[in-house]
Enzyme design. Structure first.
Site, mmCIF file in Angstrom:
data_model
loop_
_atom_site.group_PDB
_atom_site.id
_atom_site.type_symbol
_atom_site.label_atom_id
_atom_site.label_comp_id
_atom_site.label_asym_id
_atom_site.label_seq_id
_atom_site.Cartn_x
_atom_site.Cartn_y
_atom_site.Cartn_z
ATOM 1 N N HIS A 1 0.865 -1.195 0.000
ATOM 2 C CA HIS A 1 0.000 0.000 0.000
ATOM 3 C C HIS A 1 0.896 1.237 0.000
ATOM 4 O O HIS A 1 1.307 1.727 1.058
ATOM 5 C CB HIS A 1 -0.916 -0.046 1.234
ATOM 6 C CG HIS A 1 -1.922 1.060 1.299
ATOM 7 N ND1 HIS A 1 -3.104 0.938 1.999
ATOM 8 C CD2 HIS A 1 -1.941 2.312 0.778
ATOM 9 C CE1 HIS A 1 -3.802 2.062 1.905
ATOM 10 N NE2 HIS A 1 -3.102 2.925 1.177
ATOM 11 N N HIS B 1 1.245 4.864 -2.354
ATOM 12 C CA HIS B 1 0.849 5.738 -3.466
ATOM 13 C C HIS B 1 2.120 6.401 -3.970
ATOM 14 O O HIS B 1 2.752 7.155 -3.212
ATOM 15 C CB HIS B 1 -0.150 6.789 -2.996
ATOM 16 C CG HIS B 1 -1.391 6.201 -2.389
ATOM 17 N ND1 HIS B 1 -2.551 6.026 -3.105
ATOM 18 C CD2 HIS B 1 -1.647 5.720 -1.142
ATOM 19 C CE1 HIS B 1 -3.479 5.479 -2.320
ATOM 20 N NE2 HIS B 1 -2.946 5.278 -1.122
ATOM 21 N N HIS C 1 -9.646 1.051 -0.957
ATOM 22 C CA HIS C 1 -9.551 1.683 0.361
ATOM 23 C C HIS C 1 -10.942 1.609 0.985
ATOM 24 O O HIS C 1 -11.935 2.009 0.349
ATOM 25 C CB HIS C 1 -9.163 3.158 0.239
ATOM 26 C CG HIS C 1 -7.718 3.402 -0.067
ATOM 27 N ND1 HIS C 1 -7.053 2.826 -1.112
ATOM 28 C CD2 HIS C 1 -6.794 4.189 0.563
ATOM 29 C CE1 HIS C 1 -5.799 3.246 -1.127
ATOM 30 N NE2 HIS C 1 -5.607 4.076 -0.127
ATOM 31 N N GLU D 1 -11.123 3.385 6.333
ATOM 32 C CA GLU D 1 -10.018 4.217 6.829
ATOM 33 C C GLU D 1 -10.631 5.245 7.780
ATOM 34 O O GLU D 1 -10.245 5.345 8.936
ATOM 35 C CB GLU D 1 -9.326 4.908 5.639
ATOM 36 C CG GLU D 1 -8.215 5.875 6.027
ATOM 37 C CD GLU D 1 -7.573 6.566 4.812
ATOM 38 O OE1 GLU D 1 -8.142 6.498 3.716
ATOM 39 O OE2 GLU D 1 -6.489 7.181 4.987
ATOM 40 N N ASP E 1 1.860 4.002 2.889
ATOM 41 C CA ASP E 1 0.805 4.842 2.293
ATOM 42 C C ASP E 1 1.392 6.011 1.489
ATOM 43 O O ASP E 1 1.504 5.922 0.271
ATOM 44 C CB ASP E 1 -0.162 5.336 3.375
ATOM 45 C CG ASP E 1 -1.561 5.633 2.860
ATOM 46 O OD1 ASP E 1 -1.815 5.401 1.667
ATOM 47 O OD2 ASP E 1 -2.407 6.083 3.665
ATOM 48 N N ASP E 2 1.726 7.100 2.160
ATOM 49 C CA ASP E 2 2.285 8.298 1.508
ATOM 50 C C ASP E 2 3.472 8.769 2.337
ATOM 51 O O ASP E 2 3.367 9.751 3.093
ATOM 52 C CB ASP E 2 1.214 9.398 1.448
ATOM 53 C CG ASP E 2 -0.019 8.940 0.692
ATOM 54 O OD1 ASP E 2 0.024 8.897 -0.535
ATOM 55 O OD2 ASP E 2 -1.020 8.583 1.356
HETATM 56 N N1 HPA Z 1 -6.658 7.357 1.492
HETATM 57 C C1 HPA Z 1 -7.328 7.743 0.418
HETATM 58 N N2 HPA Z 1 -6.742 8.238 -0.651
HETATM 59 C C2 HPA Z 1 -5.429 8.359 -0.657
HETATM 60 C C3 HPA Z 1 -4.673 7.982 0.430
HETATM 61 C C4 HPA Z 1 -5.330 7.441 1.576
HETATM 62 O O1 HPA Z 1 -4.750 7.069 2.601
HETATM 63 N N3 HPA Z 1 -3.394 8.244 0.106
HETATM 64 C C5 HPA Z 1 -3.378 8.747 -1.141
HETATM 65 N N4 HPA Z 1 -4.611 8.812 -1.619
HETATM 66 ZN ZN ZN Z 2 -3.746 4.775 0.690
#
Ligand code: HPA
Ligand code: ZN
Length: 333
Positions: free
Chosen positions: A14, A16, A194, A197, A275-276
């Site tokens: 996971h 991006h 997703h 969350e 994630d990011d």
């Molecule tokens: N959630 C939803 N969209 C996203 C995320 C996330 O954690 N990271 C990058 N786009």
């Molecule tokens: Zn994500």
């Protein structure tokens, strides 16, 4: 133990790629491509990376992605992430990208995918790191737009293993994208989304029942339903959990309150992911180390999390066995 975590062979499921854009590269690309940024210097960037929820992050994340213009930019972005994979002993990675973030700015689909792919090919030839690419639909846009994107992607079908769903979760449930995921499945794409969350467990049920996902991205809200926890345990549906993301986006107050250890102990197939990483202040090993420090993870937990990441990936059974063997060998070293 920290050294053990760092050296453990692992997979990331996971990530991006646009979320791995480091501020320094953002400034360099902005200058090269003549794109105006809302920041004067790196200090201002750091100050801007203070989020209150998912949407407050997404606004800044999409603004940052505006600096990505050429195939070389996407190559450089991806290659910088691969260097981090090498440092973190990531032997396999499954990368998300958001085509609509770029095609809406008149950047061609092929510019994006070919730049990413070239860096991933180099990752394999130089470091033996394997990878897959997953294309995500932006859920704040329409299903029609997602269908258009799916059609654009078909020319590059061989380069894309699956489709996912990201962006603003609340108000955009998985069921909004039923038709496009049905079509993607028919085309042979793997399916992830997703879900859970920020939104409640109904989104996770919809991802499973309506989109027929093979993995849930995040899924941390599952903890609110014993019935869902039991279903996840029984099915061994993987959850790609992103601890730093959850803290930065205020899903949990702090890491000591994160529920990944509870889910792991319950027998749910959880994995750790970044994630990011540029926006959430840490790459994969940083996430593992923070969990270890705040949730008292033991050696068995670390091994299980690493093995889950391999077994939940979209690689062949043969490669899975090869990688699991690599982990077993590492443990005995
Ligand atoms: N959630 C939803 N969209 C996203 C995320 C996330 O954690 N990271 C990058 N786009
Ligand atoms: Zn994500």
């Amino acid at each position: 133990m920290i050294d053990f975590i760092k050296k453990m062979p692992k997979a990331e499921l996971h990530l991006h790629i646009e979320g791995s854009l480091e501020p320094l590269m953002m400034f360099e690309l902005a200058k090269k491509n003549n794109v105006k940024l809302p920041y004067k210097n790196l200090e201002e960037v750091k100050n801007a990376y203070e989020f209150t929820n998912l949407q407050s992050f997404l606004d800044i994340y999409y603004a940052g992605a505006n600096v990505l213009i050429t195939k070389e930019d996407f190559f450089d972005l991806t290659w910088a992430y691969i260097i981090k994979c090498k440092e973190d002993n990531i032997i396999h990675t499954e990368i998300f990208f958001d085509p609509q973030t770029h095609t809406s700015r008149k950047i061609e689909f092929k510019t994006v995918i070919l730049g990413i792919k070239e860096a991933l090919d180099k990752a394999y030839t130089e470091f033996g790191i394997t990878s897959n690419i997953i294309m995500c639909f932006l859920r704040h846009l329409t299903q029609e737009d997602a269908l258009k994107t799916l059609n654009q992607s078909l020319e590059f079908k061989d380069l894309i293993i699956g489709v996912g769903l990201d962006s603003s979760e609340l108000g955009n449930p998985p069921s909004k994208f039923k038709e496009v995921f049905k079509k993607a499945k028919k085309e042979g794409f793997k399916i992830v989304a997703h879900a859970g969350e920020e939104a409640d467990v109904s989104y996770i049920y919809e991802a499973i029942d309506i989109l027929e996902v093979q993995r849930i991205d995040h899924g941390v809200q599952s903890i609110n339903s014993k019935e869902l926890m039991d279903l996840l345990k029984e099915s061994q549906m993987p959850l790609t959990v992103c601890p730093f993301s959850n803290i930065e986006l205020k899903v949990f107050k702090d890491m000591s309150e994160h529920n990944i250890k509870l889910m792991l102990d319950y027998g749910i197939n959880v994995t750790v992911n970044s994630d990011d990483p540029s926006y959430f202040k840490g790459y994969l090993n940083d996430n593992f180390i923070s969990l270890y420090k705040n949730l008292d993870l033991n050696k068995e937990d670390i091994i299980k999390l690493a093995k889950n990441s391999i077994s939940s990936s979209f690689i062949s059974d043969e490669l899975k066995n090869n990688y699991l063997e690599k982990i077993n060998k590492f443990i005995l070293e």
